[in-house]
Write an enzyme that holds these catalytic residues in place. Sequence first.
Site, short mmCIF file in Angstrom:
data_model
loop_
_atom_site.label_atom_id
_atom_site.label_comp_id
_atom_site.label_asym_id
_atom_site.label_seq_id
_atom_site.Cartn_x
_atom_site.Cartn_y
_atom_site.Cartn_z
N LEU A 23 -9.32 1.98 -1.89
CA LEU A 23 -10.34 2.45 -2.86
C LEU A 23 -10.69 1.40 -4.06
O LEU A 23 -9.73 0.79 -4.27
CB LEU A 23 -9.85 3.49 -3.62
CG LEU A 23 -9.26 4.72 -2.61
CD1 LEU A 23 -8.68 5.81 -3.50
CD2 LEU A 23 -10.65 5.53 -2.25
N ASP A 65 -4.32 2.17 1.00
CA ASP A 65 -3.84 1.69 -0.55
C ASP A 65 -2.46 1.67 -0.65
O ASP A 65 -1.76 1.84 -1.77
CB ASP A 65 -4.50 2.90 -1.59
CG ASP A 65 -5.86 2.35 -1.77
OD1 ASP A 65 -6.23 1.20 -2.22
OD2 ASP A 65 -6.81 3.28 -1.44
N GLU A 70 3.64 1.90 -6.66
CA GLU A 70 3.89 2.71 -8.08
C GLU A 70 3.35 4.16 -8.05
O GLU A 70 3.82 5.05 -8.90
CB GLU A 70 3.23 1.88 -9.06
CG GLU A 70 3.66 2.49 -10.48
CD GLU A 70 3.10 1.55 -11.45
OE1 GLU A 70 1.63 1.26 -11.69
OE2 GLU A 70 3.82 1.16 -12.34
N ASP A 71 2.19 4.12 -7.43
CA ASP A 71 1.62 5.54 -7.57
C ASP A 71 2.32 6.72 -6.96
O ASP A 71 1.90 7.76 -7.17
CB ASP A 71 0.09 5.44 -7.26
CG ASP A 71 -0.65 4.57 -8.07
OD1 ASP A 71 -0.62 4.68 -9.48
OD2 ASP A 71 -1.44 3.79 -7.39
N ARG A 90 -4.63 9.22 -0.38
CA ARG A 90 -3.40 8.61 -0.88
C ARG A 90 -2.32 9.59 -0.88
O ARG A 90 -1.03 9.51 -1.01
CB ARG A 90 -3.39 7.90 -2.03
CG ARG A 90 -4.45 6.71 -2.20
CD ARG A 90 -4.23 5.96 -3.27
NE ARG A 90 -2.84 5.33 -3.43
CZ ARG A 90 -2.00 4.78 -4.05
NH1 ARG A 90 -2.95 4.30 -5.33
NH2 ARG A 90 -0.98 3.85 -3.91
N ARG A 135 -7.24 10.80 -11.62
CA ARG A 135 -6.24 11.03 -10.83
C ARG A 135 -5.10 12.02 -11.15
O ARG A 135 -4.17 12.38 -10.30
CB ARG A 135 -5.72 9.69 -10.26
CG ARG A 135 -6.67 8.55 -9.77
CD ARG A 135 -7.03 8.72 -8.29
NE ARG A 135 -8.03 7.93 -7.95
CZ ARG A 135 -7.51 6.79 -7.39
NH1 ARG A 135 -6.02 6.55 -7.33
NH2 ARG A 135 -8.35 5.69 -6.58
N HIS A 166 -6.28 3.97 -14.07
CA HIS A 166 -5.12 4.68 -14.46
C HIS A 166 -4.75 4.23 -15.88
O HIS A 166 -5.14 3.29 -16.41
CB HIS A 166 -3.96 4.12 -13.62
CG HIS A 166 -3.92 4.67 -12.26
ND1 HIS A 166 -3.77 3.96 -11.00
CD2 HIS A 166 -3.86 5.69 -11.71
CE1 HIS A 166 -3.80 4.47 -10.19
NE2 HIS A 166 -3.97 5.94 -10.41
N CYS A 253 1.52 -1.96 -10.16
CA CYS A 253 1.17 -1.02 -8.83
C CYS A 253 1.87 -1.35 -7.67
O CYS A 253 2.28 -0.37 -6.95
CB CYS A 253 -0.35 -1.29 -8.62
SG CYS A 253 -1.62 -1.38 -9.90
C1 CIR Z 1 -6.68 3.15 -5.81
O1 CIR Z 1 -7.40 3.22 -6.37
O2 CIR Z 1 -5.67 4.05 -5.73
C2 CIR Z 1 -6.03 1.68 -5.46
N1 CIR Z 1 -7.02 1.02 -4.74
C3 CIR Z 1 -5.35 1.05 -6.54
C4 CIR Z 1 -4.20 1.61 -7.23
C5 CIR Z 1 -3.77 0.84 -8.34
N2 CIR Z 1 -2.46 1.58 -8.66
C6 CIR Z 1 -1.90 1.63 -9.82
O3 CIR Z 1 -2.75 1.16 -11.08
N3 CIR Z 1 -0.83 2.19 -10.17
#
Ligand code: CIR
Length: 262
Positions: A23, A65, A70-71, A90, A135, A166, A253
């Site tokens: 993404l 992703d 971290e997410d 995700r 998100r 984020h 991340c």
């Molecule tokens: C996303 O859009 O979810 C991933 N391409 C990037 C996630 C980055 N994560 C973060 O900042 N903790």
Amino acid sequence: MSFAIRFSNAITRKPAQSIVDGLRAADTGNPDAEVFQEHHRAYVEALRQAGAEVMVLEALEAFPDSVFVEDTALCLKEGAIVMRPGASTRRGETAAMRPALESLFEDVREITEGFIEGGDILVTPKEILVGKSARTDADGIASLRALVADWGYQVRELETPPEVLHFKTDCGLLDDNVILSTERLAATGCFEGYEVILTASGEEASANAVRFNDVVLFPEGFPKTHARLIERGFTVVELPNSEAAKVDGGMSCLSLRLTPTV
Ligand code: CIR
């Protein structure tokens, strides 16, 4: 040095070849999966040099992703909370992370209401700041608040600026009371009571730095902000981040940082 910057372990996941389908808010070209692997190895090595025992999980091709671990979770000294990502592509990443968390934590809890991603959460020694974003919603934040209440944490709900992915895309904790932030985020007033170091103009993409024990992991290519950190006395480790940046990823991340309880 508090639990917010002192860690013994980290969890990472190798980038998948499918990262080209990751993404992103704006298309600046696909990340090169091979180059990303090299950058990821350098990142893991930097964590090890900083004192981490690093768990490197295998790539998950079904989830482009999934390198951005971290997410998927929030790790605290009392236990871990499995997130509920707002991005539908995700959502399956969390189940894949759970076994790793269970191997390191006695207490693993899970968000079951609303949506919340780890990138929207900044833990400081005195509170947990969470930015609502595309998100992360109010129900997800309320669910987190309920899950960490008996561990004694205060959760403060904030707004992530609308154009920012984020909350932590635009900030990072540098020391117990010191935050690196973009001007646009700091201007919202959310860091009152903290010392704030601003990213230099045009270097907003460097805000997502990570303090891990004695060092700050910082993306290459942001000399003015780098100089500000050095001037303030930080030990900075610069790392290549060009491929992660193409899919809106940064230093924080790429890992979960923690102190195990088992
Ligand atoms: C996303 O859009 O979810 C991933 N391409 C990037 C996630 C980055 N994560 C973060 O900042 N903790």
